[in-house]
Design an enzyme around this catalytic site. Structure first.
Site, mmCIF file in Angstrom:
data_model
loop_
_atom_site.group_PDB
_atom_site.id
_atom_site.type_symbol
_atom_site.label_atom_id
_atom_site.label_comp_id
_atom_site.label_asym_id
_atom_site.label_seq_id
_atom_site.Cartn_x
_atom_site.Cartn_y
_atom_site.Cartn_z
ATOM 1 C CG PHE A 192 -21.098 -20.424 17.897
ATOM 2 C CD1 PHE A 192 -21.051 -19.345 18.721
ATOM 3 C CD2 PHE A 192 -21.904 -20.139 16.836
ATOM 4 C CE1 PHE A 192 -22.030 -18.396 18.670
ATOM 5 C CE2 PHE A 192 -22.755 -18.821 16.762
ATOM 6 C CZ PHE A 192 -22.947 -18.163 17.940
ATOM 7 N NE ARG B 14 -34.440 -21.400 31.581
ATOM 8 C CZ ARG B 14 -33.506 -21.177 30.562
ATOM 9 N NH1 ARG B 14 -32.770 -21.902 30.021
ATOM 10 N NH2 ARG B 14 -33.333 -20.041 30.013
ATOM 11 C CE1 TYR C 117 -41.535 -10.890 21.516
ATOM 12 C CE2 TYR C 117 -40.970 -12.999 22.277
ATOM 13 C CZ TYR C 117 -40.728 -11.598 22.237
ATOM 14 O OH TYR C 117 -39.781 -10.842 23.298
ATOM 15 N NE ARG D 297 -42.021 -8.320 28.899
ATOM 16 C CZ ARG D 297 -40.833 -8.268 28.069
ATOM 17 N NH1 ARG D 297 -39.713 -8.536 28.092
ATOM 18 N NH2 ARG D 297 -41.231 -8.383 26.558
HETATM 19 C C1 PS7 Z 1 -26.645 -20.881 15.591
HETATM 20 C C2 PS7 Z 1 -27.664 -20.656 13.556
HETATM 21 C C3 PS7 Z 1 -25.541 -13.216 18.258
HETATM 22 C C4 PS7 Z 1 -24.772 -15.449 19.430
HETATM 23 C C5 PS7 Z 1 -28.281 -18.115 19.134
HETATM 24 C C6 PS7 Z 1 -28.686 -11.371 22.726
HETATM 25 C C7 PS7 Z 1 -31.179 -15.977 23.443
HETATM 26 C C8 PS7 Z 1 -32.270 -11.997 24.411
HETATM 27 O O1 PS7 Z 1 -32.463 -14.271 28.170
HETATM 28 O O2 PS7 Z 1 -36.801 -13.769 27.176
HETATM 29 O O3 PS7 Z 1 -34.619 -14.543 29.139
HETATM 30 O O4 PS7 Z 1 -33.831 -12.120 28.829
HETATM 31 O O5 PS7 Z 1 -36.036 -11.394 26.544
HETATM 32 C C9 PS7 Z 1 -28.660 -20.136 15.599
HETATM 33 C C10 PS7 Z 1 -26.659 -14.031 20.065
HETATM 34 C C11 PS7 Z 1 -30.780 -17.431 19.076
HETATM 35 C C12 PS7 Z 1 -30.622 -12.146 21.215
HETATM 36 C C13 PS7 Z 1 -32.642 -14.769 22.066
HETATM 37 C C14 PS7 Z 1 -28.805 -19.755 17.164
HETATM 38 C C15 PS7 Z 1 -27.768 -13.328 20.246
HETATM 39 C C16 PS7 Z 1 -30.376 -16.522 20.387
HETATM 40 C C17 PS7 Z 1 -31.385 -11.048 21.592
HETATM 41 C C18 PS7 Z 1 -29.666 -18.464 17.222
HETATM 42 C C19 PS7 Z 1 -28.638 -13.529 21.277
HETATM 43 C C20 PS7 Z 1 -31.838 -16.645 20.916
HETATM 44 C C21 PS7 Z 1 -35.347 -12.438 23.991
HETATM 45 C C22 PS7 Z 1 -32.977 -11.698 21.992
HETATM 46 O O6 PS7 Z 1 -35.868 -13.348 24.923
HETATM 47 O O7 PS7 Z 1 -34.350 -13.469 27.053
HETATM 48 C C23 PS7 Z 1 -27.571 -20.434 14.939
HETATM 49 C C24 PS7 Z 1 -25.730 -14.118 19.181
HETATM 50 C C25 PS7 Z 1 -29.365 -17.783 18.477
HETATM 51 C C26 PS7 Z 1 -29.443 -12.374 21.853
HETATM 52 C C27 PS7 Z 1 -31.959 -15.934 22.253
HETATM 53 C C28 PS7 Z 1 -33.047 -13.967 23.175
HETATM 54 C C29 PS7 Z 1 -34.173 -13.061 23.147
HETATM 55 C C30 PS7 Z 1 -32.857 -12.623 23.011
HETATM 56 P P1 PS7 Z 1 -33.654 -13.481 28.447
HETATM 57 P P2 PS7 Z 1 -35.769 -13.015 26.768
HETATM 58 MN MN MN Z 2 -36.654 -9.770 25.613
#
Ligand code: PS7
Ligand code: MN
Ligand code: MN
Ligand code: MN
Ligand code: MN
Ligand code: MN
Length: 342
Positions: free
Chosen positions: A261, A188, A144, A201
């Site tokens: 970044f 968290r 997941y 969830r």
């Molecule tokens: C740098 C190699 C395209 C920058 C950044 C939107 C945050 C939201 O927040 O529990 O509690 O609602 O629903 C690796 C980011 C992983 C992803 C995932 C780093 C896009 C981001 C959509 C890789 C971020 C991990 C769902 C899915 O969980 O969240 C490098 C950029 C990174 C977004 C994150 C989040 C997933 C998410 P919340 P949820």
């Molecule tokens: Mn989600």
């Protein structure tokens, strides 16, 4: 902290940056400091995935409606006339104005569009799969987290490579970068996710929590505090297993703004692991990092700052280990591995 840049003249990009700033202050800062070659592509990638996640998270959408939207999202992003209203507040605003995101996406180079579309397809298919099945085993949990975050890491590495600024990182290390961030989010968000209306969830794997309780929601009750914290520590320890891969990934990043970044969210993550570890407050409310600490992490510039941050927060976590905790030896082993890499 860097001053934010002028609003782009292009109204489609202006919308994307505006939404980004409202939904994630920290990603907004690190994305805006990227170089001009990557900044817009990464911003659009973020906003596209935020749209997909808004669909995934909206528990009022019937499954038979939600699943095809998730699976087709990689195609609908090419169509500015497509939209689907869901989510609340800023997320609802995003979904209702999704044409700006499609137009901004269509303004990117074909190479960037292809990467974003492929990652959106893989994430949407993975989210759809987990709408119908639960996270039971630790393998399910890794799967997941691969869909919702590992794929982001893989896509970002592809964008970096396409820009000509970076060598292509191995997918396994890019995946670990995503898992290290996602697992602390899932830890968290225990209370927020389980109290979700109209349906809870649950992303904590039964293979872990089943050793401490009969039901995941039992950890909410005060009389189960000891078991709750033991389970939390097992979850934190599982997440820490990805930290040395993250250090290895970061050590190979070439461009200083790309390093900032990539590194700042990872240091915020290890700070959160340290803060959540052995902390019953995770089951009571929101555990947040202090503002001053966040400001300090945003000063990260070099790999030596990264090592310093990982060393510091892993030491804080280690100081909280109680030798009677069932995961203590495993936790300490991961801390030792992190510190040996710094
Ligand atoms: C740098 C190699 C395209 C920058 C950044 C939107 C945050 C939201 O927040 O529990 O509690 O609602 O629903 C690796 C980011 C992983 C992803 C995932 C780093 C896009 C981001 C959509 C890789 C971020 C991990 C769902 C899915 O969980 O969240 C490098 C950029 C990174 C977004 C994150 C989040 C997933 C998410 P919340 P949820
Ligand atoms: Mn989600
Ligand atoms: Mn445009
Ligand atoms: Mn979400
Ligand atoms: Mn979450
Ligand atoms: Mn959240």
């Amino acid at each position: 902290m860097q001053a934010s840049r002028a609003i782009p003249a292009d109204p489609d990009l202006a919308f994307c940056y505006g939404i980004l700033t409202r939904v994630s202050r920290s990603f907004s800062i690190v994305i805006q400091q990227l170089g001009p070659e990557l900044r817009d592509a990464v911003c659009v990638f973020y906003v596209v995935l935020r749209g997909l996640d808004t669909v995934e998270d909206d528990m009022s959408i019937p499954i038979e409606v939600k699943v095809p939207i998730l699976k087709d999202f990689h195609k609908t992003i090419y169509d500015p006339s497509w939209h689907f209203s869901c989510g609340v507040k800023d997320y609802k605003e995003l979904m209702e104005n999704f044409r700006f995101v499609s137009n901004a996406f269509l303004g990117l180079s074909k190479g960037y569009q292809d990467v974003i579309a492929e990652m959106t397809q893989r994430m949407g298919a993975g989210m759809a799969k987990f709408i119908e099945s639960e996270v039971e085993t630790v393998d399910d949990y890794d799967e997941y987290c691969h869909y919702v975050a590992g794929i982001v890491g893989i896509g970002l590495s592809r964008l970096f490579h396409s820009s000509g600024l970076e060598a292509l990182a191995p997918d396994s290390l890019s995946n670990s970068m995503g898992l290290f961030l996602q697992k602390i989010n899932i830890v968290r968000d225990y209370l927020e996710d389980i109290n979700e209306i109209p349906a809870p969830r649950m992303f904590w794997p039964r293979e872990i929590w089943g050793r401490y309780a009969a039901l995941l929601e039992d950890f909410k009750q005060e009389e189960n505090s000891e078991k709750a914290v033991q389970c939390l520590n097992a979850m934190v320890t599982n997440g820490l297993s990805h930290a040395t891969d993250c250090l290895q990934y970061l050590s190979a990043v070439n461009d200083p703004s790309n390093l900032r970044f990539c590194a700042i969210p990872q240091i915020m993550a290890i700070a959160s692991y340290a803060m959540c570890y052995n902390n019953i407050e995770v089951f009571r409310g929101v555990v947040k990092i202090r503002r001053g600490l966040t400001a300090k992490v945003f000063e990260t510039r070099s790999m030596s700052d990264v090592y310093e941050g990982f060393y510091k927060f892993s030491s804080i976590l280690a100081s909280k280990i109680d030798n009677k905790d069932p995961s203590a030896a495993a936790t300490q082993k991961y801390i030792d591995n992190i510190q040996a890499a710094c």
